[in-house]
Design a protein around this motif. Sequence first.
Motif, mmCIF file in Angstrom:
data_model
loop_
_atom_site.group_PDB
_atom_site.id
_atom_site.type_symbol
_atom_site.label_atom_id
_atom_site.label_comp_id
_atom_site.label_asym_id
_atom_site.label_seq_id
_atom_site.Cartn_x
_atom_site.Cartn_y
_atom_site.Cartn_z
ATOM 1 N N UNK A 176 0.825 -1.206 0.000
ATOM 2 C CA UNK A 176 0.000 0.000 0.000
ATOM 3 C C UNK A 176 0.862 1.260 0.000
ATOM 4 N N UNK A 177 2.020 1.219 0.676
ATOM 5 C CA UNK A 177 2.873 2.405 0.821
ATOM 6 C C UNK A 177 4.203 2.276 0.090
ATOM 7 N N UNK A 178 4.324 1.299 -0.772
ATOM 8 C CA UNK A 178 5.602 1.051 -1.441
ATOM 9 C C UNK A 178 6.048 2.211 -2.327
ATOM 10 N N UNK A 179 5.113 3.045 -2.741
ATOM 11 C CA UNK A 179 5.462 4.165 -3.602
ATOM 12 C C UNK A 179 5.930 5.397 -2.864
ATOM 13 N N UNK A 180 6.089 5.290 -1.543
ATOM 14 C CA UNK A 180 6.491 6.458 -0.753
ATOM 15 C C UNK A 180 7.753 6.135 0.037
ATOM 16 N N UNK A 181 8.885 6.013 -0.650
ATOM 17 C CA UNK A 181 10.127 5.572 -0.009
ATOM 18 C C UNK A 181 10.666 6.531 1.042
ATOM 19 N N UNK A 182 10.312 7.803 0.989
ATOM 20 C CA UNK A 182 10.873 8.775 1.933
ATOM 21 C C UNK A 182 10.150 8.793 3.270
ATOM 22 N N UNK A 183 8.958 8.206 3.327
ATOM 23 C CA UNK A 183 8.179 8.242 4.566
ATOM 24 C C UNK A 183 8.710 7.216 5.564
ATOM 25 N N UNK A 184 8.897 7.608 6.832
ATOM 26 C CA UNK A 184 9.330 6.637 7.843
ATOM 27 C C UNK A 184 8.248 5.580 8.046
ATOM 28 N N UNK A 185 8.665 4.315 8.107
ATOM 29 C CA UNK A 185 7.686 3.244 8.164
ATOM 30 C C UNK A 185 7.994 2.272 9.286
ATOM 31 N N UNK A 186 6.935 1.597 9.748
ATOM 32 C CA UNK A 186 7.095 0.492 10.693
ATOM 33 C C UNK A 186 6.581 -0.765 9.997
ATOM 34 N N UNK A 187 6.944 -1.920 10.526
ATOM 35 C CA UNK A 187 6.457 -3.163 9.946
ATOM 36 C C UNK A 187 4.988 -3.354 10.294
ATOM 37 N N UNK A 188 4.317 -4.226 9.552
ATOM 38 C CA UNK A 188 2.914 -4.538 9.849
ATOM 39 C C UNK A 188 2.763 -5.093 11.256
ATOM 40 N N UNK A 189 3.734 -5.914 11.663
ATOM 41 C CA UNK A 189 3.682 -6.507 13.008
ATOM 42 C C UNK A 189 3.756 -5.429 14.076
ATOM 43 N N UNK A 190 4.665 -4.479 13.904
ATOM 44 C CA UNK A 190 4.794 -3.387 14.871
ATOM 45 C C UNK A 190 3.524 -2.536 14.889
ATOM 46 N N UNK A 191 2.982 -2.264 13.701
ATOM 47 C CA UNK A 191 1.769 -1.451 13.612
ATOM 48 C C UNK A 191 0.612 -2.125 14.336
ATOM 49 N N UNK A 192 0.446 -3.425 14.129
ATOM 50 C CA UNK A 192 -0.646 -4.161 14.778
ATOM 51 C C UNK A 192 -0.513 -4.111 16.288
ATOM 52 N N UNK A 193 0.692 -4.323 16.784
ATOM 53 C CA UNK A 193 0.923 -4.291 18.233
ATOM 54 C C UNK A 193 0.645 -2.904 18.801
ATOM 55 N N UNK A 194 1.068 -1.867 18.085
ATOM 56 C CA UNK A 194 0.798 -0.498 18.531
ATOM 57 C C UNK A 194 -0.691 -0.216 18.595
ATOM 58 N N UNK A 195 -1.404 -0.615 17.550
ATOM 59 C CA UNK A 195 -2.835 -0.357 17.483
ATOM 60 C C UNK A 195 -3.589 -1.074 18.589
ATOM 61 N N UNK A 196 -3.286 -2.351 18.778
ATOM 62 C CA UNK A 196 -3.978 -3.132 19.805
ATOM 63 C C UNK A 196 -3.743 -2.531 21.186
ATOM 64 N N UNK A 197 -2.499 -2.138 21.463
ATOM 65 C CA UNK A 197 -2.177 -1.549 22.759
ATOM 66 C C UNK A 197 -2.991 -0.292 23.011
ATOM 67 N N UNK A 198 -3.072 0.584 22.015
ATOM 68 C CA UNK A 198 -3.821 1.831 22.179
ATOM 69 C C UNK A 198 -5.315 1.547 22.330
ATOM 70 N N UNK A 199 -5.857 0.747 21.431
ATOM 71 C CA UNK A 199 -7.297 0.488 21.437
ATOM 72 C C UNK A 199 -7.746 -0.143 22.753
#
Length: 220
Positions: A176-199
Motif C-alpha cells: 500500500x505504501x511502497x510508492x512512498x520511499x521517503x516516509x518513515x515506516x514500521x512493519x505490519x507486526x509493529x503497527x498491529x501491536x501499537x494499534x492493539x495496545x492503544x485500542x
Amino acid sequence: MEQILIIGDSGGIGAALREAFEARGAHVTGLSRSGDGFDVTYPGRAEAALESLQGPYDQIWIALGVLTGAAERPEKSLAELDAVEMVGVLAVNTVGPALVMKHAKRLLSRDGSARLVALSARVGSIGDNRAGGWYSYRASKAGLNQVLHTAAIELKRSHKQAVCVAMHPGTVATSFTSGFPSAPKVTSKEAAQNLIKVVEGLQPEDSGGFFDWRGHPVPW
C-alpha cells in the motif's frame, strides 16, 4: 475464549492483527477479498457474507482500504479528478466499512468493553490537511470518520461500555505504501501491536474518537 472479527485479514495490517490476536489465544474470524471473495464493491455479496456471521465478537476490526482505484497514484490537483476513480475509492474506503458497521449492533458483544475499530488515515483529517492533493483518498477517509463517529453515538445506546474508534496506524511498510520511499515506516507486526495496545487502553468515554498509533487524538 476471546472472539475477534477482522474484515480485511489478508492485507498487511489485517494479517498482522490476526497473527497478534491468535498468538494470545483468541479465536479469529476473518473476511477478505483475496481469502474468500468478500468484496465490498459488490454490496449484495458483502451483505450476505456479513449476515452469515453469528457473533458475538469482543472486537471487530475493519482493515479495508485502497489508495487508488484504477489510477497509478492519488490525484495531485483538481484537474486530475475522475468521477469513476473517485467513486471506486469511496466504495471501498467509506461505503465498505459502513456496510460492516451496519451489522455491528448485532455482532458486537454487549458484555464488558467491546471494541469496534476502523483503520482510517491522518490524511482524512480536514483540520490537519496542509499539503492538499489526494482528493479521493482524503474524502473517502473523512467520510469513513464521519460514519464511524455517527455509529459510535448509536451504539452507545445499546452497548454502554463499547469503544468505537477510528485509528491512524502510521505509515506501514506494505504494498500500500511502497510508492512512498521517503516516509518513515514500521512493519505490519509493529503497527498491529501499537494499534492493539492503544485500542485496548481506551475507555468508553473515548468512543467516537479518532486516534493515532501512539494514542494521540487526531483532529477531524
